[in-house]
Structures are given as C-alpha cells and as structure tokens.
Design an enzyme around this catalytic site. Structure first.
Site, PDB file in Angstrom:
ATOM      1  N   TYR A 111       0.835  -1.202   0.000  1.00 36.95           N
ATOM      2  CA  TYR A 111       0.000   0.000   0.000  1.00 36.95           C
ATOM      3  C   TYR A 111       0.870   1.252   0.000  1.00 36.95           C
ATOM      4  CZ  TYR A 111      -3.741   3.230   1.195  1.00 36.95           C
ATOM      5  OH  TYR A 111      -4.643   4.259   1.163  1.00 36.95           O
ATOM      6  N   PHE A 147      -5.302   9.444  -3.431  1.00 37.45           N
ATOM      7  CA  PHE A 147      -4.091   8.887  -4.057  1.00 37.45           C
ATOM      8  C   PHE A 147      -3.852   7.520  -3.439  1.00 37.45           C
ATOM      9  CE2 PHE A 147       0.269   7.595  -3.896  1.00 37.45           C
ATOM     10  CZ  PHE A 147       0.876   8.046  -5.055  1.00 37.45           C
ATOM     11  N   GLU A 148      -3.766   6.504  -4.277  1.00 32.05           N
ATOM     12  CA  GLU A 148      -3.338   5.201  -3.790  1.00 32.05           C
ATOM     13  C   GLU A 148      -2.610   4.511  -4.928  1.00 32.05           C
ATOM     14  OE1 GLU A 148      -6.625   3.597  -0.537  1.00 32.05           O
ATOM     15  OE2 GLU A 148      -7.069   3.309  -2.640  1.00 32.05           O
ATOM     16  N   ILE A 149      -1.457   3.968  -4.639  1.00 29.83           N
ATOM     17  CA  ILE A 149      -0.841   3.013  -5.559  1.00 29.83           C
ATOM     18  C   ILE A 149      -0.678   1.766  -4.705  1.00 29.83           C
ATOM     19  CG2 ILE A 149       1.079   2.469  -7.084  1.00 29.83           C
ATOM     20  CD1 ILE A 149       1.661   5.438  -7.341  1.00 29.83           C
ATOM     21  N   HIS A 155      -9.666   1.955   4.584  1.00 30.67           N
ATOM     22  CA  HIS A 155      -8.466   1.378   3.955  1.00 30.67           C
ATOM     23  C   HIS A 155      -7.263   1.472   4.889  1.00 30.67           C
ATOM     24  CE1 HIS A 155      -9.543   1.570  -0.641  1.00 30.67           C
ATOM     25  NE2 HIS A 155     -10.367   0.814   0.052  1.00 30.67           N
TER      26      HIS A 155
END
Ligand SMILES: *[C@@H]1O[C@H](CO)[C@@H](O)[C@H](O)[C@H]1NC(C)=O
Length: 383
Positions: free
Chosen positions: A225, A282-284, A319
């Site tokens: 994450y 924003f999440e990668i 999350h």
C-alpha cells in the site's frame, strides 16, 4: 470496453518517442506558469520543516532505472471513478499523469461510473492517451444504499451531521462512493485482470516527473500500500468506527499482523483511534490485499454495522485502518518522490528536483510536517 490491439501499441511507441522529446523541451516552460500560484500555498509550513526534519527510511529501497518508452510491464492499471459531469477535471488529471508518467509506460486506464459514460466523455478521454482505455458501469448493488439500511436512521444521521457543519454531511451519493471505494471497486470485472492499481481523481495534479515504475517498485520491494499524504480524519464522520474495529480485532485476532502499524493509528496501544489515515484519493496499491480473506471479512463486518450510511465512514480511514493492522508495517510505502495535489492539500518531494526541473512545486512545499499531518507518526514506526 475496448482494448487497443498490440500492433497499435508498436506504432504508438514511435509516436511517443517523438512526442516525449517535444514534451521534454516544452513541458516545463508551458506548465510552469500554470502552477506558480501554488507557491503561495505553503509559506506557513516553512517553519515546521525545521521543527520536524525528514527521517529518511532506514532500509534503502530498490528503485529501478528508467525504462524505455512504452514499456510498463507490471500487472497494473490506472483507476478512475468519475461522473460524466466530471469531464473537465478528468481530462486535466489525465493530462498531468500522462505527461509525468504514463506517456512512457502506457498503462491502461479503467473508468468506472454508476451510469453509462456519454459518447462525449468516452471520445474526449480517448483523445488524452494512447494507452488502452475501458469504461465500465458499476453493478447497482455495489453502489446504491442497500435495502437493509434503515433509511429513517440514515436520514437522521445526515441531518445531525449537516447541523454540525460537516462536508458532504447530507450527501447520499458521497456515501455510496465511500462504500464503493471501500469494498467494491477491486471486484469490478474490468479490474479483475489486474493486481496493482493507481487511483486517480478529477482535478488532481502531479508535480514531478515519475522516472521509475511505482508498480515495479511495490513488487520488487514487497510493498502493498503506497500513499503520499496523511492527516487526521474528521471525528464526527466516524464516531463509532473505532469501537467496531476493536470488536473486529477481538473476534479475529488471526488477521492482525505481528509487525503491524498500530502505532500509526493509536497513541495508546489501540485503546482509542488518533484519527490518522492515508488520504485515499491517491493510492498506488495491491488489489489482492482488498481481495484477501482478512479485508473481505473486515469490510463485510463494517458494512453490516451500517456506518457508511448512519455515519459517514470514509474509504480513507477504512483502507488505512485495514492496511495498518493486517499488513506488516514495512509493506506500507510513503511515495516521497511523487509530488501530488488534491485540494486543499499537497505533497512535494524534498531535495533539489525542483531546481533540476523535475518538479513544478517547491521542495518540501506541502502538508508533510505541518501540525495536522500524520507523516511524523508514520515515520516513528521505523525508529
Ligand atoms: C494479474 O493479477 C491478477 C490478480 O492477482 C491475476 O488474477 C492475474 O492472473 C494476473 N495476470 C498476469 C498476467 O499475471
């Protein structure tokens, strides 16, 4: 949906080579004036930079050298939840991410909406990228308020929250979105083929050239994450969330990772939640984590409590709490080198990338070490 053929991709490479040479020459000059107004954002944070010097991560990360153009090979996609009316902000976000990263990597885009995208939307989006693009409608039950939710109680919750002056207090669509992003996006048929995703939203901005593949970075360094911005959640949107998390932890101790990041979430060993979360616009990250038994069980447990509707639980705390508890802390990753802005906050990398023309934000200009930031708590996990 439509996936472009491989022969098209080969032709595209030549085009992209020429384009990127042009872009290298012109992009800084063209884009720089656009962002100069941002520089005023952060002067109030300058002092805090001295108070909290950055703590470089002790374990030295592997960063792959830049790859040849068009060669993104990770099992990954760019995910964009949008409405038709978002089109201008969608195109602007796409332009930033294509210019700064994807024009060289060619990762496919997946667009999701609760209704059909218009022809105008589809054709305008296709014009903005030479990568494959697909468009999907979200299954009804993954988006709309479930029948078993007590609408009277939900309505009362919205009314109270509005009185308290909370943003999106009385919005049902906002709640649908938070629940969808928490528990459903990674199940969509268009996302099934992929492991990693990069979440994109309308009207966001990327300040710096991304000169390596963040998906490869996650894979090669066994990260799950990745985030850029972290701060405190508005407590009134999640009054009963932590109590439910504690109940879940007691029911399912088997899902709690031994080397977890509880120290990021709580200042008293889990007794109470300090409201720290990763800003999930924003999440990668790795969708297989959201698909795991631990997260699936967690989401279903929270969902049946009804807090997505009776309160206004966000996908960011949901999350973040899951990632911090079910993953070993070293599977979280702060993408320090990705300059990002989503109103009203931003992250700009430290160092001289700005001076060297790689970034369009001023070094360190952002939330990282401001009083409302949780980055120091994240960093303390590793010291
Ligand atoms: C990509 O990842 C998904 C999810 O883990 C997996 O089902 C799929 O087989 C992978 N595809 C490839 C080509 O490895």
């Amino acid at each position: 949906m439509a996936i472009l053929s491989p022969s098209f991709l080969v032709g595209r490479k030549r085009y992209v080579v020429a384009l990127s040479l042009l872009a290298t020459v012109f992009s800084i000059r063209l884009l720089f004036p656009t962002f100069s107004s941002r520089f005023t954002f952060s002067s109030s944070f300058d002092q805090s930079l001295e108070l909290y010097p950055p703590n470089p991560n002790s374990n030295s990360p592997k960063i792959n050298p830049p790859r040849p153009i068009g060669s993104g090979t990770a099992n990954a996609t760019l995910v964009f939840l949008a409405r038709n009316s978002d089109l201008p902000g969608v195109l602007s976000s796409m332009k930033h991410l294509e210019d700064k990263f994807n024009k060289e990597y060619g990762y496919p885009w997946v667009f999701l909406n609760e209704e059909e995208f218009t022809e105008e939307f589809v054709s305008a989006v296709r014009e903005r990228t030479s990568a494959p693009v697909s468009f999907g409608v979200i299954p009804h039950d993954d988006w709309f308020q479930p029948d078993w939710v007590d609408e009277e109680r939900a309505n009362e919750g919205r009314r109270k929250m509005k009185e308290a002056g909370i943003i999106y207090a009385d919005s049902v669509p906002y709640r649908n979105m938070c629940r969808f992003n928490s528990g459903f996006f990674f199940k969509h048929p268009l996302l099934q083929p992929y492991k990693y995703y990069w979440r994109v939203e309308p009207d966001i901005n990327y300040f710096c050239d991304v000169t390596y593949d963040p998906f490869d970075y996650l894979r090669d360094n066994k990260k799950t994450y990745g985030f850029t911005i972290s701060f405190y959640e508005w407590e009134k949107t999640i009054p009963t969330l932590w109590g439910n998390v504690k109940e879940f932890m007691a029911l399912h101790p088997e899902y709690i990772a031994p080397e977890n990041a509880m120290g990021y979430l709580s200042d008293n060993g889990g007794e109470s939640y300090n409201l720290c979360h990763f800003w999930s616009n924003f999440e990668i990250a790795d969708m297989d984590f959201w698909r795991s038994e631990a997260y699936t069980t967690f989401f279903e447990f929270l969902d049946q409590k009804g807090g997505f509707y009776y309160e206004r639980w966000g996908d960011a705390p949901v999350h973040s709490i899951a990632a911090a508890l079910f993953l070993p802390k070293d599977q979280l990753h702060f993408f320090r080198d990705i300059g990002y802005r989503h109103e009203p906050f931003q992250h700009c990398p430290r160092g001289d990338d700005w001076v060297r023309g790689k970034c369009e934000c001023r070094s360190g200009d952002g939330l990282d070490y401001a009083p409302q930031s949780c980055i120091p708590r994240y960093e303390r996990l590793f010291h």
